[in-house]
Design a protein around this motif. Structure first.
Motif, PDB file in Angstrom:
ATOM      1  N   UNK A   1       0.812  -1.222   0.000  1.00 48.30           N
ATOM      2  CA  UNK A   1       0.000   0.000   0.000  1.00 48.30           C
ATOM      3  C   UNK A   1       0.849   1.278   0.000  1.00 48.30           C
ATOM      4  N   UNK A   2       1.867   1.422   0.872  1.00 44.62           N
ATOM      5  CA  UNK A   2       2.649   2.683   0.841  1.00 44.62           C
ATOM      6  C   UNK A   2       3.344   2.932  -0.496  1.00 44.62           C
ATOM      7  N   UNK A   3       3.883   1.874  -1.096  1.00 43.82           N
ATOM      8  CA  UNK A   3       4.552   2.065  -2.385  1.00 43.82           C
ATOM      9  C   UNK A   3       3.548   2.447  -3.468  1.00 43.82           C
ATOM     10  N   UNK A   4       2.341   1.881  -3.438  1.00 42.81           N
ATOM     11  CA  UNK A   4       1.319   2.256  -4.409  1.00 42.81           C
ATOM     12  C   UNK A   4       0.903   3.714  -4.236  1.00 42.81           C
ATOM     13  N   UNK A   5       0.770   4.156  -2.991  1.00 40.52           N
ATOM     14  CA  UNK A   5       0.424   5.563  -2.741  1.00 40.52           C
ATOM     15  C   UNK A   5       1.529   6.486  -3.247  1.00 40.52           C
ATOM     16  N   UNK A   6       2.784   6.108  -2.982  1.00 38.43           N
ATOM     17  CA  UNK A   6       3.915   6.922  -3.434  1.00 38.43           C
ATOM     18  C   UNK A   6       3.953   6.998  -4.958  1.00 38.43           C
ATOM     19  N   UNK A   7       3.751   5.860  -5.632  1.00 42.75           N
ATOM     20  CA  UNK A   7       3.784   5.853  -7.084  1.00 42.75           C
ATOM     21  C   UNK A   7       2.602   6.607  -7.670  1.00 42.75           C
ATOM     22  N   UNK A   8       1.431   6.492  -7.038  1.00 43.80           N
ATOM     23  CA  UNK A   8       0.273   7.227  -7.540  1.00 43.80           C
ATOM     24  C   UNK A   8       0.497   8.731  -7.442  1.00 43.80           C
ATOM     25  N   UNK A   9       1.105   9.171  -6.356  1.00 44.36           N
ATOM     26  CA  UNK A   9       1.386  10.599  -6.183  1.00 44.36           C
ATOM     27  C   UNK A   9       2.384  11.081  -7.235  1.00 44.36           C
ATOM     28  N   UNK A  10       3.476  10.339  -7.414  1.00 43.84           N
ATOM     29  CA  UNK A  10       4.480  10.756  -8.393  1.00 43.84           C
ATOM     30  C   UNK A  10       3.957  10.628  -9.820  1.00 43.84           C
ATOM     31  N   UNK A  11       3.141   9.597 -10.081  1.00 43.66           N
ATOM     32  CA  UNK A  11       2.580   9.442 -11.417  1.00 43.66           C
ATOM     33  C   UNK A  11       1.663  10.610 -11.769  1.00 43.66           C
ATOM     34  N   UNK A  12       0.928  11.065 -10.780  1.00 42.20           N
ATOM     35  CA  UNK A  12       0.060  12.219 -11.009  1.00 42.20           C
ATOM     36  C   UNK A  12       0.892  13.465 -11.293  1.00 42.20           C
TER      37      UNK A  12
END
Length: 277
Positions: A253-264
């Motif tokens: 979950x934390x890595x997905x949140x981090x990637x979603x933020x950077x992807x945005x």
């Protein structure tokens, strides 16, 4: 003209197959985290659980050190990512802009450093860090992760810096801007896609790293998340599949949140650049 709809349909089919290929392991992991021990013992495995069993998550949360390990991994990953960006940006700029005799040597070191297996350097690394009192410490692991990710980060950013037109820097120099002001005001905004991609690579490399942490960290309170997940495998090879799957989902979950933020952020930067162009 008639072949265009067929070609577009095949492209959509290829994209859907690729997404299924990427998402199936995550779907299987989530499904396994909701299965009961009886379903794991079944001869015929099923994709979806027969009955939702959330006890695996409670068992995973009760595992000693899981939340602490998640916090340690998050702290180490963010710190190493920030340090890699701070160090690699000026070095990559120098490698891309200045033609010196050290440039081929540095590029050769970058390529050769990616060839060495971890097992060959971990013992000398431990002997170097021990007199400096950096073993069994969070800063020591952060330094190791930074050094380990730095060559690839330099290689990535060097290509992004080389793609920035020199004319922009020359125009800023004519207007009286210093080298530092040029880098901060002109080069860095154009390097945001490269910085985001480098941050993604560095973060996931530190988040998933296991071997360095296994050798350098002995204190249970300093264990990272991959080391905590290894505890779900018993000494005799007996694996707690349900709690391990649940803990793996929580670790994702934390890595997905981090990637979603950077992807945005990456998408907004690319779209703003396209509009300005």
């Amino acid at each position: 003209m008639r072949t265009r709809p067929a070609a577009r349909f095949l492209q959509y089919v290829a994209v859907v197959c690729y997404l299924v290929f990427l998402g199936f392991p995550l779907l299987w992991l989530i499904s396994s985290s909701l299965k009961s021990p009886r379903e794991f013992a079944s001869i015929t495995p099923s994709l979806l659980p027969e009955h939702l069993d959330f006890s695996n998550y409670s068992d995973a949360m009760n595992e000693q050190g899981l939340i602490r390990g998640l916090g340690n991994s998050l702290q180490i990953s963010i710190a190493s990512t920030v340090l890699v960006l701070i160090v690699s940006l000026p070095v990559a700029y120098a490698l891309a802009r200045f033609r010196t005799r050290l440039r081929p040597v540095t590029n050769g070191w970058i390529l050769v450093s990616q060839v060495f297996p971890v097992i060959l350097i971990v013992i000398p690394l431990f002997m170097i860090l021990r007199p400096l009192h950096l073993t069994n410490t969070i800063p020591g692991v952060v330094i190791v992760y930074m050094v380990w990710s730095l060559p690839f980060a330099l290689w990535m950013l060097q290509g992004y810096v080389a793609a920035v037109p020199r004319e922009l820097e020359e125009a800023a120099s004519v207007d009286g801007a210093s080298r530092v002001r040029t880098i901060v005001s002109i080069v860095m905004p154009l390097l945001r896609p490269g910085l985001i991609a480098t941050a993604m690579f560095t973060f996931i490399s530190a988040w998933n790293e296991f071997f360095f942490a296994l050798v350098l960290l002995q204190d249970p309170e300093l264990k990272t998340l991959p080391l905590v997940l290894a505890r779900f495998v018993g000494a005799e090879g007996q694996v707690q599949f349900g709690p391990l799957a649940a803990a793996s989902v929580l670790a994702t979950v934390p890595s997905l949140i981090f990637f979603a933020f950077l992807q945005r952020r990456l998408t907004s930067v690319l779209l703003s650049g396209a509009v300005k162009g």
